[in-house]
Design a protein around this motif. Structure first.
Motif, PDB file in Angstrom:
ATOM      1  N   THR A   1       0.833  -1.202   0.000  1.00 43.54           N
ATOM      2  CA  THR A   1       0.000   0.000   0.000  1.00 43.54           C
ATOM      3  C   THR A   1       0.867   1.251   0.000  1.00 43.54           C
ATOM      4  N   ALA A   2       1.906   1.259   0.846  1.00 45.06           N
ATOM      5  CA  ALA A   2       2.797   2.415   0.916  1.00 45.06           C
ATOM      6  C   ALA A   2       3.515   2.638  -0.413  1.00 45.06           C
ATOM      7  N   LEU A   3       3.979   1.553  -1.037  1.00 45.63           N
ATOM      8  CA  LEU A   3       4.645   1.677  -2.336  1.00 45.63           C
ATOM      9  C   LEU A   3       3.690   2.228  -3.388  1.00 45.63           C
ATOM     10  N   GLY A   4       2.454   1.748  -3.374  1.00 44.01           N
ATOM     11  CA  GLY A   4       1.456   2.249  -4.320  1.00 44.01           C
ATOM     12  C   GLY A   4       1.199   3.736  -4.143  1.00 44.01           C
ATOM     13  N   LEU A   5       1.159   4.182  -2.893  1.00 43.16           N
ATOM     14  CA  LEU A   5       0.943   5.603  -2.622  1.00 43.16           C
ATOM     15  C   LEU A   5       2.156   6.438  -3.047  1.00 43.16           C
ATOM     16  N   LEU A   6       3.347   5.857  -2.910  1.00 44.17           N
ATOM     17  CA  LEU A   6       4.547   6.560  -3.389  1.00 44.17           C
ATOM     18  C   LEU A   6       4.514   6.736  -4.906  1.00 44.17           C
ATOM     19  N   VAL A   7       4.051   5.699  -5.604  1.00 44.28           N
ATOM     20  CA  VAL A   7       3.904   5.802  -7.057  1.00 44.28           C
ATOM     21  C   VAL A   7       2.881   6.873  -7.406  1.00 44.28           C
ATOM     22  N   LEU A   8       1.782   6.901  -6.661  1.00 42.50           N
ATOM     23  CA  LEU A   8       0.762   7.936  -6.872  1.00 42.50           C
ATOM     24  C   LEU A   8       1.343   9.323  -6.654  1.00 42.50           C
ATOM     25  N   ALA A   9       2.156   9.467  -5.600  1.00 46.94           N
ATOM     26  CA  ALA A   9       2.766  10.770  -5.317  1.00 46.94           C
ATOM     27  C   ALA A   9       3.696  11.198  -6.447  1.00 46.94           C
ATOM     28  N   GLN A  10       4.410  10.233  -7.027  1.00 47.44           N
ATOM     29  CA  GLN A  10       5.323  10.552  -8.119  1.00 47.44           C
ATOM     30  C   GLN A  10       4.545  10.967  -9.369  1.00 47.44           C
ATOM     31  N   ILE A  11       3.441  10.265  -9.637  1.00 49.08           N
ATOM     32  CA  ILE A  11       2.640  10.573 -10.824  1.00 49.08           C
ATOM     33  C   ILE A  11       1.987  11.949 -10.703  1.00 49.08           C
ATOM     34  N   THR A  12       1.505  12.258  -9.516  1.00 44.21           N
ATOM     35  CA  THR A  12       0.775  13.513  -9.309  1.00 44.21           C
ATOM     36  C   THR A  12       1.649  14.636  -8.772  1.00 44.21           C
ATOM     37  N   SER A  13       2.960  14.408  -8.708  1.00 47.94           N
ATOM     38  CA  SER A  13       3.883  15.412  -8.159  1.00 47.94           C
ATOM     39  C   SER A  13       3.674  16.776  -8.847  1.00 47.94           C
ATOM     40  N   PRO A  14       3.696  17.867  -8.067  1.00 47.77           N
ATOM     41  CA  PRO A  14       3.993  17.998  -6.628  1.00 47.77           C
ATOM     42  C   PRO A  14       2.736  18.068  -5.762  1.00 47.77           C
ATOM     43  N   LEU A  15       1.650  17.402  -6.169  1.00 50.94           N
ATOM     44  CA  LEU A  15       0.397  17.505  -5.432  1.00 50.94           C
ATOM     45  C   LEU A  15       0.527  16.961  -4.014  1.00 50.94           C
ATOM     46  N   PHE A  16       1.133  15.774  -3.863  1.00 52.52           N
ATOM     47  CA  PHE A  16       1.290  15.158  -2.547  1.00 52.52           C
ATOM     48  C   PHE A  16       2.766  15.153  -2.159  1.00 52.52           C
ATOM     49  N   PRO A  17       3.155  15.921  -1.159  1.00 49.30           N
ATOM     50  CA  PRO A  17       4.562  15.958  -0.745  1.00 49.30           C
ATOM     51  C   PRO A  17       4.972  14.661  -0.048  1.00 49.30           C
TER      52      PRO A  17
ATOM     53  N   ALA B   1       3.064   2.017  12.467  1.00 48.13           N
ATOM     54  CA  ALA B   1       3.497   3.327  11.981  1.00 48.13           C
ATOM     55  C   ALA B   1       4.907   3.268  11.421  1.00 48.13           C
ATOM     56  N   PHE B   2       5.675   2.247  11.800  1.00 48.01           N
ATOM     57  CA  PHE B   2       7.044   2.138  11.306  1.00 48.01           C
ATOM     58  C   PHE B   2       7.090   2.123   9.783  1.00 48.01           C
ATOM     59  N   ILE B   3       6.183   1.344   9.169  1.00 48.34           N
ATOM     60  CA  ILE B   3       6.191   1.215   7.705  1.00 48.34           C
ATOM     61  C   ILE B   3       5.902   2.559   7.053  1.00 48.34           C
ATOM     62  N   ALA B   4       4.872   3.248   7.547  1.00 46.08           N
ATOM     63  CA  ALA B   4       4.535   4.564   6.994  1.00 46.08           C
ATOM     64  C   ALA B   4       5.672   5.547   7.225  1.00 46.08           C
ATOM     65  N   GLU B   5       6.277   5.507   8.409  1.00 47.67           N
ATOM     66  CA  GLU B   5       7.368   6.433   8.715  1.00 47.67           C
ATOM     67  C   GLU B   5       8.590   6.148   7.842  1.00 47.67           C
ATOM     68  N   TYR B   6       8.850   4.878   7.602  1.00 45.77           N
ATOM     69  CA  TYR B   6      10.023   4.513   6.811  1.00 45.77           C
ATOM     70  C   TYR B   6       9.856   4.931   5.352  1.00 45.77           C
ATOM     71  N   PHE B   7       8.709   4.612   4.777  1.00 47.73           N
ATOM     72  CA  PHE B   7       8.503   4.894   3.354  1.00 47.73           C
ATOM     73  C   PHE B   7       8.333   6.385   3.068  1.00 47.73           C
ATOM     74  N   PHE B   8       7.729   7.104   4.004  1.00 50.44           N
ATOM     75  CA  PHE B   8       7.455   8.516   3.769  1.00 50.44           C
ATOM     76  C   PHE B   8       8.399   9.429   4.547  1.00 50.44           C
ATOM     77  N   ASN B   9       9.461   8.842   5.089  1.00 48.96           N
ATOM     78  CA  ASN B   9      10.491   9.609   5.785  1.00 48.96           C
ATOM     79  C   ASN B   9       9.894  10.473   6.891  1.00 48.96           C
ATOM     80  N   TRP B  10       8.949   9.893   7.621  1.00 49.47           N
ATOM     81  CA  TRP B  10       8.281  10.615   8.705  1.00 49.47           C
ATOM     82  C   TRP B  10       9.137  10.507   9.974  1.00 49.47           C
ATOM     83  N   PRO B  11       9.481  11.620  10.598  1.00 50.12           N
ATOM     84  CA  PRO B  11      10.425  11.587  11.735  1.00 50.12           C
ATOM     85  C   PRO B  11       9.768  11.158  13.046  1.00 50.12           C
ATOM     86  N   GLY B  12       9.372   9.888  13.116  1.00 56.99           N
ATOM     87  CA  GLY B  12       8.675   9.403  14.295  1.00 56.99           C
ATOM     88  C   GLY B  12       9.460   8.361  15.069  1.00 56.99           C
ATOM     89  N   LEU B  13       8.771   7.760  16.029  1.00 55.83           N
ATOM     90  CA  LEU B  13       9.402   6.783  16.920  1.00 55.83           C
ATOM     91  C   LEU B  13       9.769   5.505  16.176  1.00 55.83           C
TER      92      LEU B  13
END
Length: 322
Positions: free
Chosen positions: A145-161, A259-271
């Protein structure tokens, strides 16, 4: 309440002890990576081992670490960051909680109404469609799911940071602009974290409400001529919601661990990212504190769920929820 506090403390003690000794079973430690650096002398390595207490046995290390927490509130110093572990946690925990709570709100705001809608329209086209969506959502691994959303972000860039939780010019924005900036960066990680939880909660809501709608008192309410909306949203839903509230604590805990997966894929600065970095570097005290903090958040999540269950049904006593 005192009994629950003692249970929470005992749980934290056992969880921390188990985590510590499992970590110690891993081959090597932090100083093994330093030995590969020819610029660091063996004397310096021995000095670092004495500085962090790595020259002592496992029980001694755990005892000293626990004693510092109880007497000084000191979780130790991070090996890789050379900073207080407590300060690192205070920086990262709010970001993870923000993401988890946002995901929880989105999940419940969508899953509960759709679960009710599916139960009311049982076996109709809308119900079957929602069941297919629910099974698909639960069947997809979170990282896909995270990879799919990253692809979506790339296609729609810069809509989703993507990357971090703020923009480069964040400090130059107004206070309202900063809130919008963080919220905009949260969209994709929140969706990634919510999809699996939404699918499961929607199915559980549907099942619980269907069970309640089959009860005799619901049939009696309908026979008395009460409006269908009142039967569903006042009588049925009030009794169907208790199991859902019970799941809230586990749901929050699951979100925090997931949350680790989301934080890792989206570079979210969390725990989650902090814990992962500490694991790779075998940063013992930072990793231990991160695991203990996760256990604390789990216990708080279950306590909140119990209090909400008590508020929803005054007949329930907290001491009976253990």
């Amino acid at each position: 309440m005192g009994k629950r506090v003692l249970q929470a403390l005992l749980t934290l003690l056992l969880a921390s002890a188990l985590s510590f000794f499992i970590i110690q079973l891993a081959p090597g430690d932090y100083v093994d990576t330093l030995r590969q650096n020819p610029k660091i002398s063996p004397e310096r390595i021995e000095e670092i081992k004495r500085q962090f207490g790595l020259d002592k046995s496992w029980p001694e290390q755990f005892g000293l670490w626990l004693w510092r927490i109880l007497t000084k509130g000191d979780f130790g110093t991070s090996f890789i960051y050379q900073r207080s572990v407590a300060s690192l946690l205070w920086e990262r925990v709010p970001a993870t909680l923000l993401l988890a709570i946002a995901s929880l709100i989105v999940t419940w705001a969508i899953a509960i109404p759709l679960g009710i809608f599916a139960a009311v329209n049982q076996n109709k086209l809308a119900d079957r469609l929602l069941q297919v969506i629910s099974y698909a959502g639960q069947g997809f691994p979170s990282f896909i799911t995270a990879l799919g959303l990253l692809v979506l972000a790339q296609i729609t860039s810069p809509l989703f940071p993507v990357g971090s939780m703020t923009s480069i010019n964040h400090s130059e924005l107004t206070w309202f602009g900063r809130i919008l900036d963080v919220g905009w960066h949260m969209i994709l990680p929140t969706i990634a974290l919510s999809i699996t939880s939404f699918a499961g909660l929607q199915r559980i809501t549907r099942g619980e409400l269907l069970d309640v709608l089959r009860q005799d008192y619901i049939q009696t309410a309908r026979a008395k001529g009460l409006p269908e909306n009142r039967v569903i949203y006042v009588h049925a839903l009030r009794n169907a919601v208790n199991p859902l509230i019970t799941l809230l604590g586990f749901e929050l805990a699951g979100l925090l661990s997931g949350a680790f997966i989301a934080e890792y894929f989206f570079n979210w600065p969390g725990l989650g990212r902090l814990t992962y970095q500490a694991l790779l570097a075998q940063d013992l005290y930072l990793l231990m504190a991160s695991l203990v903090m996760s256990a604390v958040l789990l216990i708080l999540g279950n306590l909140i769920a119990d209090l909400m269950l008590k508020a929803a049904d005054p007949r329930i006593r907290l001491e009976n929820l253990n």
